[in-house]
Design an enzyme around this catalytic site. Structure first.
Site, mmCIF file in Angstrom:
data_model
loop_
_atom_site.group_PDB
_atom_site.id
_atom_site.type_symbol
_atom_site.label_atom_id
_atom_site.label_comp_id
_atom_site.label_asym_id
_atom_site.label_seq_id
_atom_site.Cartn_x
_atom_site.Cartn_y
_atom_site.Cartn_z
ATOM 1 N N TYR A 1 35.825 69.600 13.750
ATOM 2 C CA TYR A 1 36.940 70.499 13.422
ATOM 3 C C TYR A 1 37.956 70.405 14.554
ATOM 4 C CZ TYR A 1 39.664 74.774 12.924
ATOM 5 O OH TYR A 1 40.706 75.652 12.798
ATOM 6 N N GLU B 1 45.388 72.663 10.965
ATOM 7 C CA GLU B 1 43.936 72.474 10.975
ATOM 8 C C GLU B 1 43.577 71.140 10.361
ATOM 9 O OE1 GLU B 1 41.158 76.341 10.263
ATOM 10 O OE2 GLU B 1 42.277 75.611 8.575
#
Ligand code: ADP
Ligand code: MG
Length: 386
Positions: free
Chosen positions: A109, A197
């Protein structure tokens, strides 16, 4: 303002961040051609909606045959996708991407956001990327690496290597990782983003770092100086009522309760919603009609509130400070004459000329319940909405 995954990936590509090859398709008929163009043995059909959690909602379909990809496109296009991050109606799917399936060895991530606490752009990274990152953040927050960036400088190579080391990345991946993070930082600062993101950022079997997903949220207040970003706006993904409210400078947010609220002032609107909840009801919206309310804006507010399917009763709560309550009362009557009144309504007026205002409403031909006391007004409207 949100953008689609494919738009985020176009920005990524222009900033030296690797993404899988993909083709945007808005008609299922184009799917087979897209698969042939991409080549390979696996294709992933992905719904383009302004919401995350698509994998969990059935919006990401991995296909090993072209005919399966065609069926996946047919299934998704024209339907609505409900995910853990949408409301119960879901978001319309007008486009899908057909993407080359990747050989995923590891899902990371990587994100950037403005951390208000530290007043810094902050990098968030984790070795636990993938569809359960929200769970990781809430249950094992120590697995989220955070790095604040000096607001007077840029992200440095040292910053990137520090994060790469915390992610236990092999030294052979450091330069690709740094290139990705610098690219993200440049997009973030050049276009006034609030959040970027990549989840998952994958390491492939060939030791390549690729952005498999992309989510970007831009600061609405800075869109005036980001024309190329504003051009990416997709109003089909926006709440119809919120969009039309913004055209009239009404601060409106749809909620799923049954009491429609029209209030002046954001603080009073919040307090009104709390009071409705306190008395056992639930608000259908947040609506602040603002300080210098005109009858035109009151009329629009009425129209928007009454168009909500779930609204059963309306509470108008106006505090006349600078604006006089008799003017507001006349505005409400004009609004009702213009757009009609199909729901029970309670009006509470307080402040300058409140008495005159309530009299005007009481003497009108419409069935308006007036109330000077806010608690009583909230109790009545909750009762009427049942
Ligand atoms: P969302 O976050 O909205 O669920 P993602 O784009 O992250 O959507 O996709 C969900 C999951 O699907 C990913 O975590 C990944 O495991 C898989 N996936 C997505 N795109 C691909 C692809 N091109 N190749 C292989 N797997 C993919
Ligand atoms: Mg994702």
């Amino acid at each position: 303002m949100h953008i689609h995954e494919y738009q985020a990936k176009d920005l990524f590509k222009n900033n030296n961040i690797k993404v899988p090859n993909f083709v945007v398709v808005s008609s299922a008929k184009k799917t087979a051609q897209a698969c042939e163009k991409l080549g390979g043995l696996v294709w992933v059909v992905k719904a383009q909606v302004h919401a995350g959690g698509r994998g969990k909602g059935g919006g990401v379909i991995v296909c090993k045959e072209i005919k399966d990809a065609v069926n996946a496109s047919k299934k998704l296009l024209g339907s609505k996708l409900i995910t853990p991050q949408t409301d119960s109606n879901g978001q319309p799917i007008n486009e899908v991407i057909i993407e080359a399936g990747q050989d995923i060895a590891k899902e990371l991530y990587l994100g950037l956001l403005v951390d208000r606490g530290s007043e810094r752009i902050t990098v968030l990274a984790s070795t636990e990327g993938g569809m359960d990152i929200e769970q990781v953040a809430s249950e094992t927050p120590e697995k989220i690496i955070k790095k604040k960036i000096d607001p007077l400088g840029k992200i440095t190579l040292e910053d990137c290597i520090e994060i790469a080391n915390k992610l236990n990345l092999d030294a052979s991946l450091h330069s690709q990782f740094s290139q990705t993070l610098v690219g993200l930082f440049n997009i973030f600062t050049e276009h006034d983003a609030n959040l970027i993101e990549i989840n998952p950022l994958v390491i492939t079997g060939n030791n390549e770092i690729i952005a498999l997903d992309g989510k970007i949220d831009f600061d609405d207040n800075a869109l005036y100086r980001n024309e190329s970003i504003l051009a990416l706006r997709d109003i089909a993904q926006e709440d119809e009522r919120e969009r039309s409210a913004s055209e009239y400078q009404l601060n409106y947010i749809s909620l799923d309760g049954t009491v429609g609220c029209m209030v002046n002032g954001a603080g009073l609107a919040m307090a009104t919603m709390d009071l409705i909840e306190y008395h056992g009801g639930s608000p259908a919206n947040f609506l602040d009609v603002g300080g210098g309310t005109t009858s035109e804006r009151v009329a629009k507010a009425f129209e928007i509130i009454q168009s909500g399917d779930n609204v059963k009763a309306i509470l108008v709560n106006i505090f006349g400070g600078i604006v006089r309550c008799d003017l507001i009362a006349n505005g409400i009557l004009q609004a009702i004459e213009k757009v009609g009144l199909s729901l029970p309504i309670v009006v509470r007026l307080e402040g300058t000329n409140a008495k005159e205002g309530l009299e005007i409403l009481n003497e009108s031909q419409f069935e308006i319940i007036t109330e000077a006391d806010l608690t009583k007004a909230a109790q009545q409207v909750v009762e009427m909405a049942k």
